[in-house]
Design a protein around this motif. Sequence first.
Motif, short mmCIF file in Angstrom:
data_model
loop_
_atom_site.label_atom_id
_atom_site.label_comp_id
_atom_site.label_asym_id
_atom_site.label_seq_id
_atom_site.Cartn_x
_atom_site.Cartn_y
_atom_site.Cartn_z
N ARG A 117 -7.98 15.09 9.96
CA ARG A 117 -8.91 14.07 9.43
C ARG A 117 -10.05 13.87 10.43
NH1 ARG A 117 -4.75 8.68 10.61
NH2 ARG A 117 -4.96 8.93 12.82
N GLN A 118 -11.20 13.17 9.94
CA GLN A 118 -12.47 12.93 10.66
C GLN A 118 -12.80 11.41 10.46
OE1 GLN A 118 -15.39 15.71 10.89
NE2 GLN A 118 -15.39 15.33 12.95
N ALA A 119 -12.58 10.58 11.30
CA ALA A 119 -12.83 9.04 11.19
C ALA A 119 -14.25 8.88 11.28
CB ALA A 119 -12.23 8.52 12.26
N PRO A 120 -14.84 7.73 10.61
CA PRO A 120 -16.22 7.51 10.32
C PRO A 120 -16.62 7.26 11.95
CG PRO A 120 -14.86 5.43 9.76
CD PRO A 120 -13.89 6.85 9.92
N GLY A 121 -17.95 7.87 12.14
CA GLY A 121 -18.58 7.63 13.43
C GLY A 121 -18.22 8.64 14.26
N LYS A 122 -17.35 9.69 14.07
CA LYS A 122 -16.93 10.67 14.93
C LYS A 122 -17.01 12.06 14.33
CE LYS A 122 -13.05 7.94 16.99
NZ LYS A 122 -11.76 7.98 17.38
N GLU A 123 -18.16 12.10 13.48
CA GLU A 123 -18.46 13.34 12.93
C GLU A 123 -18.89 14.45 13.63
OE1 GLU A 123 -19.65 10.40 12.03
OE2 GLU A 123 -18.73 10.20 9.96
N GLY A 124 -19.24 14.32 14.97
CA GLY A 124 -19.74 15.19 15.92
C GLY A 124 -18.52 15.78 16.66
N LYS A 125 -17.16 15.07 16.47
CA LYS A 125 -16.24 15.64 17.39
C LYS A 125 -15.24 16.35 16.45
CE LYS A 125 -16.28 11.42 20.33
NZ LYS A 125 -15.52 10.23 21.00
N ARG A 126 -14.19 16.88 17.02
CA ARG A 126 -13.09 17.70 16.52
C ARG A 126 -12.61 17.01 15.54
NH1 ARG A 126 -10.01 22.44 20.04
NH2 ARG A 126 -9.46 23.61 18.41
N ARG A 127 -11.97 17.55 14.44
CA ARG A 127 -11.18 16.97 13.46
C ARG A 127 -9.53 16.69 14.08
NH1 ARG A 127 -13.14 20.41 8.29
NH2 ARG A 127 -15.13 19.51 7.80
N GLU A 128 -9.19 15.65 13.69
CA GLU A 128 -7.87 15.19 14.41
C GLU A 128 -6.77 16.04 13.44
OE1 GLU A 128 -7.09 11.22 14.21
OE2 GLU A 128 -5.08 11.17 15.38
N MET A 129 -5.69 16.59 14.25
CA MET A 129 -4.62 16.91 13.72
C MET A 129 -3.84 16.06 13.08
SD MET A 129 -1.34 17.98 13.60
CE MET A 129 -0.52 18.14 15.38
N VAL A 130 -3.36 15.81 11.83
CA VAL A 130 -2.38 14.92 11.42
C VAL A 130 -0.94 15.49 11.17
CG1 VAL A 130 -2.13 13.13 9.34
CG2 VAL A 130 -4.31 13.90 9.97
N ALA A 131 -1.09 16.56 10.39
CA ALA A 131 0.33 17.17 10.18
C ALA A 131 0.16 18.43 9.84
CB ALA A 131 1.03 16.38 9.06
N LEU A 132 1.16 19.42 10.24
CA LEU A 132 1.22 20.73 10.04
C LEU A 132 2.53 21.36 9.64
CD1 LEU A 132 -0.42 22.08 13.21
CD2 LEU A 132 -1.81 21.46 11.34
N ILE A 133 2.57 22.32 8.78
CA ILE A 133 3.75 22.76 8.28
C ILE A 133 3.44 24.49 8.76
CG2 ILE A 133 5.22 23.69 6.47
CD1 ILE A 133 5.50 21.29 5.55
N ARG A 134 4.50 25.18 9.29
CA ARG A 134 4.08 26.50 9.78
C ARG A 134 5.14 27.30 8.51
NH1 ARG A 134 1.09 26.19 14.15
NH2 ARG A 134 1.52 24.66 15.55
N GLY A 135 4.95 28.61 8.74
CA GLY A 135 5.58 29.39 7.77
C GLY A 135 7.06 29.54 7.86
N ALA A 136 7.76 28.86 8.91
CA ALA A 136 9.13 29.04 8.65
C ALA A 136 9.55 27.54 8.42
CB ALA A 136 9.82 29.02 10.27
N GLY A 137 8.68 26.56 8.02
CA GLY A 137 9.00 25.31 7.63
C GLY A 137 9.22 24.32 8.68
#
Length: 124
Positions: free
Chosen positions: A38-58
Amino acid sequence: QVQLVESGGGSVQAGGSLRLSCAASISAYNVNAMGWFRQAPGKEGKRREMVALIRGAGISQYGDAVKGRFTVSRDNDQNTVYLHLQMNSLKPEDTAVYYCALDSRFGLGGYDYWGQGTQVTVSS
């Protein structure tokens, strides 16, 4: 060409819930990982924040800001992989554009495909 299409964003009051979904035109075999950023308002120049991931093994992984409130899940059919994000107990600071991303087996590493983003707005 892999396409990711997000849906489910919108506006909600603090404490409410939303469910995001992403459909990726790829077979599950070719997916190393999928995630929500996600990218919050006013932070467009910054790296997107990781919210949640699922890797191949679940194995799932969550950002500190959403642990205990968000749940990521994945399912698939023959040629499409679906990624979902159930967001509960939403806070105004969760307001952002949410992006679905995919790390493919045939990419150069990292998240090589991204969706167009879906807006989530949480009001106090």
